[in-house]
Design a protein around this motif. Sequence first.
Motif, PDB file in Angstrom:
ATOM      1  N   LEU A 103      21.125  25.872   6.560  1.00 49.89           N
ATOM      2  CA  LEU A 103      20.394  26.497   7.670  1.00 49.89           C
ATOM      3  C   LEU A 103      18.913  26.597   7.338  1.00 49.89           C
ATOM      4  O   LEU A 103      18.536  26.927   6.199  1.00 49.89           O
ATOM      5  CB  LEU A 103      20.962  27.883   7.958  1.00 49.89           C
ATOM      6  CG  LEU A 103      22.352  27.868   8.575  1.00 49.89           C
ATOM      7  CD1 LEU A 103      22.882  29.280   8.753  1.00 49.89           C
ATOM      8  CD2 LEU A 103      22.344  27.136   9.916  1.00 49.89           C
ATOM      9  N   GLU A 104      18.099  26.304   8.328  1.00 50.99           N
ATOM     10  CA  GLU A 104      16.648  26.443   8.151  1.00 50.99           C
ATOM     11  C   GLU A 104      16.253  27.852   8.555  1.00 50.99           C
ATOM     12  O   GLU A 104      16.643  28.326   9.627  1.00 50.99           O
ATOM     13  CB  GLU A 104      15.917  25.407   9.007  1.00 50.99           C
ATOM     14  CG  GLU A 104      16.168  23.997   8.503  1.00 50.99           C
ATOM     15  CD  GLU A 104      15.452  22.942   9.339  1.00 50.99           C
ATOM     16  OE1 GLU A 104      14.608  23.301  10.188  1.00 50.99           O
ATOM     17  OE2 GLU A 104      15.766  21.764   9.132  1.00 50.99           O
ATOM     18  N   VAL A 105      15.507  28.510   7.684  1.00 60.51           N
ATOM     19  CA  VAL A 105      15.050  29.876   7.969  1.00 60.51           C
ATOM     20  C   VAL A 105      13.565  29.980   7.649  1.00 60.51           C
ATOM     21  O   VAL A 105      13.019  29.163   6.890  1.00 60.51           O
ATOM     22  CB  VAL A 105      15.821  30.927   7.126  1.00 60.51           C
ATOM     23  CG1 VAL A 105      17.288  30.988   7.527  1.00 60.51           C
ATOM     24  CG2 VAL A 105      15.672  30.660   5.636  1.00 60.51           C
ATOM     25  N   ASP A 106      12.929  31.021   8.211  1.00 58.95           N
ATOM     26  CA  ASP A 106      11.523  31.263   7.875  1.00 58.95           C
ATOM     27  C   ASP A 106      11.443  32.246   6.704  1.00 58.95           C
ATOM     28  O   ASP A 106      12.464  32.568   6.087  1.00 58.95           O
ATOM     29  CB  ASP A 106      10.741  31.732   9.107  1.00 58.95           C
ATOM     30  CG  ASP A 106      11.179  33.135   9.566  1.00 58.95           C
ATOM     31  OD1 ASP A 106      11.994  33.782   8.867  1.00 58.95           O
ATOM     32  OD2 ASP A 106      10.702  33.574  10.622  1.00 58.95           O
ATOM     33  N   GLU A 107      10.248  32.757   6.431  1.00 57.10           N
ATOM     34  CA  GLU A 107      10.084  33.620   5.247  1.00 57.10           C
ATOM     35  C   GLU A 107      10.770  34.980   5.414  1.00 57.10           C
ATOM     36  O   GLU A 107      10.860  35.746   4.461  1.00 57.10           O
ATOM     37  CB  GLU A 107       8.593  33.784   4.894  1.00 57.10           C
ATOM     38  CG  GLU A 107       7.768  34.587   5.886  1.00 57.10           C
ATOM     39  CD  GLU A 107       7.245  33.761   7.056  1.00 57.10           C
ATOM     40  OE1 GLU A 107       7.788  32.662   7.339  1.00 57.10           O
ATOM     41  OE2 GLU A 107       6.277  34.223   7.699  1.00 57.10           O
ATOM     42  N   HIS A 108      11.251  35.296   6.625  1.00 55.88           N
ATOM     43  CA  HIS A 108      12.019  36.533   6.838  1.00 55.88           C
ATOM     44  C   HIS A 108      13.509  36.242   7.002  1.00 55.88           C
ATOM     45  O   HIS A 108      14.246  37.094   7.500  1.00 55.88           O
ATOM     46  CB  HIS A 108      11.498  37.267   8.074  1.00 55.88           C
ATOM     47  CG  HIS A 108      10.065  37.697   7.950  1.00 55.88           C
ATOM     48  ND1 HIS A 108       9.664  38.718   7.114  1.00 55.88           N
ATOM     49  CD2 HIS A 108       8.932  37.214   8.522  1.00 55.88           C
ATOM     50  CE1 HIS A 108       8.354  38.865   7.195  1.00 55.88           C
ATOM     51  NE2 HIS A 108       7.878  37.954   8.025  1.00 55.88           N
ATOM     52  N   GLN A 109      13.942  35.053   6.636  1.00 53.63           N
ATOM     53  CA  GLN A 109      15.355  34.631   6.734  1.00 53.63           C
ATOM     54  C   GLN A 109      15.817  34.539   8.188  1.00 53.63           C
ATOM     55  O   GLN A 109      17.006  34.627   8.475  1.00 53.63           O
ATOM     56  CB  GLN A 109      16.280  35.582   5.935  1.00 53.63           C
ATOM     57  CG  GLN A 109      15.936  35.720   4.470  1.00 53.63           C
ATOM     58  CD  GLN A 109      15.984  34.411   3.686  1.00 53.63           C
ATOM     59  OE1 GLN A 109      15.053  34.088   2.960  1.00 53.63           O
ATOM     60  NE2 GLN A 109      17.054  33.667   3.829  1.00 53.63           N
ATOM     61  N   ARG A 110      14.884  34.343   9.106  1.00 55.91           N
ATOM     62  CA  ARG A 110      15.244  34.177  10.519  1.00 55.91           C
ATOM     63  C   ARG A 110      15.605  32.720  10.766  1.00 55.91           C
ATOM     64  O   ARG A 110      14.837  31.816  10.410  1.00 55.91           O
ATOM     65  CB  ARG A 110      14.069  34.552  11.425  1.00 55.91           C
ATOM     66  CG  ARG A 110      13.703  36.028  11.338  1.00 55.91           C
ATOM     67  CD  ARG A 110      12.565  36.370  12.279  1.00 55.91           C
ATOM     68  NE  ARG A 110      11.298  35.822  11.813  1.00 55.91           N
ATOM     69  CZ  ARG A 110      10.111  36.387  12.015  1.00 55.91           C
ATOM     70  NH1 ARG A 110      10.028  37.526  12.681  1.00 55.91           N
ATOM     71  NH2 ARG A 110       9.020  35.833  11.573  1.00 55.91           N
ATOM     72  N   THR A 111      16.766  32.478  11.395  1.00 56.81           N
ATOM     73  CA  THR A 111      17.091  31.114  11.808  1.00 56.81           C
ATOM     74  C   THR A 111      16.276  30.799  13.065  1.00 56.81           C
ATOM     75  O   THR A 111      15.496  31.638  13.538  1.00 56.81           O
ATOM     76  CB  THR A 111      18.594  30.956  12.131  1.00 56.81           C
ATOM     77  OG1 THR A 111      18.865  31.672  13.347  1.00 56.81           O
ATOM     78  CG2 THR A 111      19.479  31.467  11.003  1.00 56.81           C
TER      79      THR A 111
END
Length: 301
Positions: free
Chosen positions: A249-257
Amino acid sequence: MNDCIIIGAGPAGLTAAIYLARFHLSIRLLDNGSSRAATIPRTRNHAGFPDGIPGRDLLGLMQAQAEQYGAVVEMVEATAIARDGENFVVSTTNGRLPACTVLLATGVVNNRPAMPDDLHDEALARGLIRYCPICDGYEVTDKRVGVIGDGAHGMREALFLRGYTRDLTLIAPSAALTLDPSCCAALDDGGILRVDGPCRGFAIEGDRIVVDTPAGALHFDSIYPAMGSVIRSKLAVAAGARATDEGCLEVDEHQRTSIPGLFAAGDVVRGLDQISHAMGEAGVAATAIRNLLADRHPIRR
Ligand SMILES: Cc1cc2nc3c(=O)[nH]c(=O)nc-3n(C[C@H](O)[C@H](O)[C@H](O)COP(=O)(O)OP(=O)(O)OC[C@H]3O[C@@H](n4cnc5c(N)ncnc54)[C@H](O)[C@@H]3O)c2cc1C
């Protein structure tokens, strides 16, 4: 309405549960009893345990800590995640659960060499089969080691292990090796032997594991399968979350998909497949979940 449904009670999910429960949020923590951490005979690179700790014991301590704050592990399989406006409905083998947010912490499953389960489990428990050079390469320092793998992935695993031992053999699992010239050159440079598969069988003889190959029976102190893994991201991918070609899964620096309100942490996310990393990502995700909920409605005592 649950503030968050956490799918997976491995190191990532349990860490998130501890954080979210201590934020005074309402959570459900679902698990189907197949944590990779539970298969670790004794982790020795996880900080804070100078003598190491079996994976199951670590999970037990984390679960006990989460339970102190009211989190309960529910043994149930999550089967789907559906969006419902800005919220979610998680389907399980026990029914449907609504939630403002979802954290997917479902991990990965290693592909194993073809061998009976009881042989595999005994070999794993005795360190004759290992899956994670970053975790336990130190334990095979100057030992005779086989890598069951092929292609660039097999080569990289063998080269990584070259930092621990010079006695290394790369064996293709199911056919002749398929290595391009640059892989062959790198292996030759490292003095790593190459053996064509298929691996026709495995056996334990004394303190060694024996691999039956077309070149004969080869004896090793440990073998490392380097055969990839299945990323357990399908629930999020089916809901529309972006993933790499391999399924991480791709996430941002806040672990948001890529789906607002759907977070992911641990091995299921692209990154270092390690307990410490899973825990760190879960702490970030839990705090981001708390702050997202607080943006929607003030969180106050
Ligand atoms: C043999 C071995 C040795 C290792 N040694 C080390 C080590 O020494 N040090 C180290 O740092 N790392 C080690 N690792 C890696 C470590 O185990 C992982 O990085 C860690 O477990 C990742 O945690 P996680 O929570 O992301 O995933 P997991 O621990 O795999 O947990 C995922 C959880 O999700 C649950 N789940 C999955 N799908 C569903 C579903 N649909 N519904 C409900 N529940 C679901 C599973 O039951 C599981 O409990 C090792 C791995 C292996 C295989």
